[in-house]
Design a protein around this motif. Structure first.
Motif, PDB file in Angstrom:
ATOM      1  N   VAL B 171       0.856  -1.372  -0.075  1.00 26.46           N
ATOM      2  CA  VAL B 171       0.278  -0.311  -0.026  1.00 26.46           C
ATOM      3  C   VAL B 171       0.881   1.307   0.481  1.00 26.46           C
ATOM      4  O   VAL B 171       1.987   1.494   1.065  1.00 26.46           O
ATOM      5  N   ALA B 172       0.641   1.836  -1.076  1.00 27.25           N
ATOM      6  CA  ALA B 172       1.332   3.011  -0.829  1.00 27.25           C
ATOM      7  C   ALA B 172       0.115   4.276  -0.178  1.00 27.25           C
ATOM      8  O   ALA B 172      -0.827   4.241  -0.740  1.00 27.25           O
ATOM      9  N   ILE B 173       1.193   5.061   0.531  1.00 30.81           N
ATOM     10  CA  ILE B 173      -0.003   6.513   0.440  1.00 30.81           C
ATOM     11  C   ILE B 173       0.869   7.704   0.289  1.00 30.81           C
ATOM     12  O   ILE B 173       2.084   8.395   0.422  1.00 30.81           O
ATOM     13  N   VAL B 174       0.365   8.933  -0.942  1.00 31.34           N
ATOM     14  CA  VAL B 174       0.943   9.647  -0.503  1.00 31.34           C
ATOM     15  C   VAL B 174       0.224  10.785  -0.349  1.00 31.34           C
ATOM     16  O   VAL B 174      -0.732  11.521  -0.325  1.00 31.34           O
ATOM     17  N   ASP B 175       1.675  11.616   0.881  1.00 30.16           N
ATOM     18  CA  ASP B 175       0.934  12.921   1.422  1.00 30.16           C
ATOM     19  C   ASP B 175       0.018  13.882   0.442  1.00 30.16           C
ATOM     20  O   ASP B 175       1.933  14.705   0.117  1.00 30.16           O
ATOM     21  N   SER B 176      -0.639  14.342  -0.110  1.00 35.73           N
ATOM     22  CA  SER B 176      -0.355  15.285  -1.338  1.00 35.73           C
ATOM     23  C   SER B 176      -1.308  16.855  -0.564  1.00 35.73           C
ATOM     24  O   SER B 176      -2.181  17.145  -0.954  1.00 35.73           O
ATOM     25  N   ASN B 177       0.867  16.879   0.208  1.00 35.33           N
ATOM     26  CA  ASN B 177       0.255  18.556   0.451  1.00 35.33           C
ATOM     27  C   ASN B 177       0.111  19.609  -0.110  1.00 35.33           C
ATOM     28  O   ASN B 177       0.335  20.828  -0.160  1.00 35.33           O
TER      29      ASN B 177
END
Lengths: 324, 285
Positions: B171-177
């Motif tokens: 599982v990848a998580i992109v912290d799209s800030n």
């Protein structure tokens, strides 16, 4: 110079040995960036396909995946050309392998100038310098097929990062019967008292031939096969140089930062001695057959003999100056 | 499972620890640490399988902080979760510290792998997921990336490989800030549309409000493991989340250390009951 019929290249010996050992050791996995037929990882692929991981033409990703595999307790071997594993994936090698000290084995086939007439893009001349400069990586360049087989075994037994450099073509065998390779130990391939050759890989057989020529001229040359470039066998090199006082380093690579650099660093701090470094003189190679390349770039037997003469002259001038 | 009140209170405490730590050390990355707080709280409290007594439990889920500069958030969450002594935070970035500004696996046992050079963590995650399969283990691997980090080509090499090898434990998580060191991500090098990119690379994509701790937890807990596809959670977040002037400052707070006055203002804001940012999905433009 030609190899005898039964001698195979170090890449061939690497591929066959790895495949054979992998059948008995389920922890060994192999990663390939679409060069298995050239690196000879194809033997592994055919022997244990379930542990062969093709990553496509993506060396940086390959090294990262290898770090992850090592993290789970496996022993990954990453195969590519020496150019790509050292330059293309340099940051990944430094941080995910060197800094982490994970148990990743990096294999650079096609080391140096003699790389199958592919020219400058495929001639790894700074790979040894790059790998040497990264902390925690053992750097190995075996001289022949016998030594390569033992080096693959040693790399598997050793817990930690290893760079294993292969040559594309077969060169004459230099390992004597009963020889045992050990990481960190150099081997005396010829004894002598006038000048010391410190060499690795295919240059070992070249240096042995140079030593034979020198002996016809009454010069006794010692040849040290330094298959472990890092950590360097300082003890053996220093003990030879204490005897001869004149040194020639010989490598199928740039003279900057590789074996020649390592020996010059050692001697500079422990036993300053005239040191002539044979190898690529800070330049790129080109296409051509092996004989022409080694001649043009000053790495053939003739040049090794000349380099020995120069090292001995420098030593004699210096001792003459001291006595005046 | 944490309820919303507790989870938000924990997140506020984490933010206070992050800013105090960065201020005291004079080093660290406030903006991208604050944006990732709820993701890390959800992971460490309710998502990751771990043994608090044994950081190296072989069956633990692997978590890789590919955006290594968010280390102060990771360390602060470890403290809140009871996995690390709070006193250690005072050593952050100082000589001989376990707490490197970019996490070092050899210094702190809860750090799975050292990170800091962007773009490398997902490849390692592909490796641990493949390793789980080869060694017959059933742990999952979670990798947290920044959105700016997705500008690195290696991320997409890894994305390709994960789909090729059908790594449904990854599982990848992109912290799209939406901000990075020198500007807005869309100005520096636009990576949108992120959802389409990941989908085109063969991943299952879920989007969630990454600063709503319950929403992001739900997205992370979507059942996985049998579909033959890796999944990515695009977490829509705000750089500097939780501190009004840092949210307004966007990229300028990527690596800036708050002054004593700024720290006081921030801690005062974070001491309030807090405002819930749940609900409004923020879209990739």
């Amino acid at each position: 110079m030609s190899a005898t019929d039964d001698v195979v290249s170090t890449r061939e010996a690497f591929g066959k040995t790895l495949a054979s050992l992998a059948k008995e050791n389920a922890r060994i996995v192999a990663l390939d960036a679409d060069l298995a037929s050239s690196t000879r990882m194809s033997y592994f692929r055919d022997a244990v396909p379930e542990r062969f991981i093709q990553v496509g033409i993506a060396e940086q990703n390959m090294v990262g995946i290898a770090a992850g595999l090592a993290h789970t307790g496996l022993i990954p071997f990453c195969g590519s050309f020496a150019t790509f594993i050292s330059r293309r994936a340099c940051d990944q090698v430094a941080l995910l392998v060197g800094h982490t000290r994970l148990n990743v084995k990096l294999v650079g086939a096609y080391g140096g100038l003699v790389s199958g007439n592919n020219g400058a893009t495929h001639q790894a001349v700074e790979d040894i310098a790059i790998m040497r400069a990264i902390p925690n990586i053992v750097v190995l360049e075996p001289a022949d097929d016998i030594e390569m087989g033992m080096a693959v075994e040693a790399a598997i037994e050793y817990e930690g990062p290893v760079y294993l450099r292969c040559t594309r073509d077969p060169w004459p065998r230099v390992s004597p019967p009963g020889y045992r390779f050990r990481i960190g130990k150099a081997a005396c391939a010829a004894e002598g008292s006038d000048v010391t050759f410190v060499c690795s890989g295919m240059m070992v057989s070249q240096c042995i031939e140079a030593a034979e020529r020198l002996s016809c001229e009454g010069v006794s040359a010692e040849v040290i096969n330094c298959a472990t470039i890092k950590p360097l066998d300082a003890e053996m090199i220093l003990s030879s140089v204490r005897k001869t006082g004149a040194v020639v380093t010989a490598e199928n690579a740039s003279v900057i930062g590789g074996l020649g650099g390592a020996v010059a660093e050692l001697l500079g701090s422990e036993l300053p001695s005239p040191t002539v470094r044979v190898g690529l003189q800070d330049e790129y190679g080109e296409c051509g057959d092996n004989v022409s390349l080694l001649h043009k770039y000053g790495m053939d037997v003739e040049h090794l003999v000349e380099a020995a003469g120069k090292a001995m002259r420098l030593r004699d001038q210096r001792s003459g100056a001291k006595h005046r | 499972m944490l309820d919303r009140t507790d989870a938000e209170a924990i997140s506020r405490r984490v933010r206070r620890r992050i800013l105090s730590t960065i201020h005291s050390a004079g080093a660290g990355h406030a903006g991208g640490s604050l944006s990732s707080v709820e993701i890390l709280v959800a992971l460490y409290f309710d998502v990751l399988r771990l043994d608090a007594a044994n950081p190296k439990w072989p069956q633990r889920d692997r978590f890789i902080l590919s955006k290594g500069h968010a280390s102060s958030a990771l360390y602060s969450v470890l403290v809140e979760r009871g996995l690390m002594e709070s006193d250690l935070l005072r050593s952050f970035g100082r000589i001989d510290s376990e707490l490197q500004v970019h996490p070092d696996m050899h210094r702190l046992e809860w750090v799975e792998i050292s990170t800091g050079s962007l773009g490398q963590g997902l490849s390692v995650g592909v490796g641990t997921a493949l390793g789980a399969r080869l060694t017959g283990s059933d742990f999952a691997t979670y990798v947290l990336l920044g959105d700016g980090e997705c500008q690195e080509g290696q991320v997409w090499e890894a994305a390709m490989a994960a789909a090729h090898y059908r790594l449904d434990s990854l599982v990848a998580i992109v912290d799209s800030n939406q901000a990075q060191l020198t500007g807005r991500t869309s100005d520096v090098m636009d990576i949108c549309p992120l959802r389409d990119k990941w989908a085109a690379f063969g991943w299952d994509v879920v989007e969630a409000d990454g600063n709503d701790v319950i929403a992001i937890r739900q997205a992370l807990l979507v059942p996985r493991g049998s579909r033959g596809r890796p999944s990515v959670v695009i977490a829509h977040t705000t750089k500097g989340e939780g501190v009004s002037f840092m949210e307004a400052g966007g990229h300028t707070w990527h690596g800036r250390v708050p002054t004593a006055h700024e720290l006081d203002l921030a801690l005062a804001e974070l001491a309030d009951a807090g405002r819930s940012k749940g609900g409004e999905p923020r879209e990739c433009n």
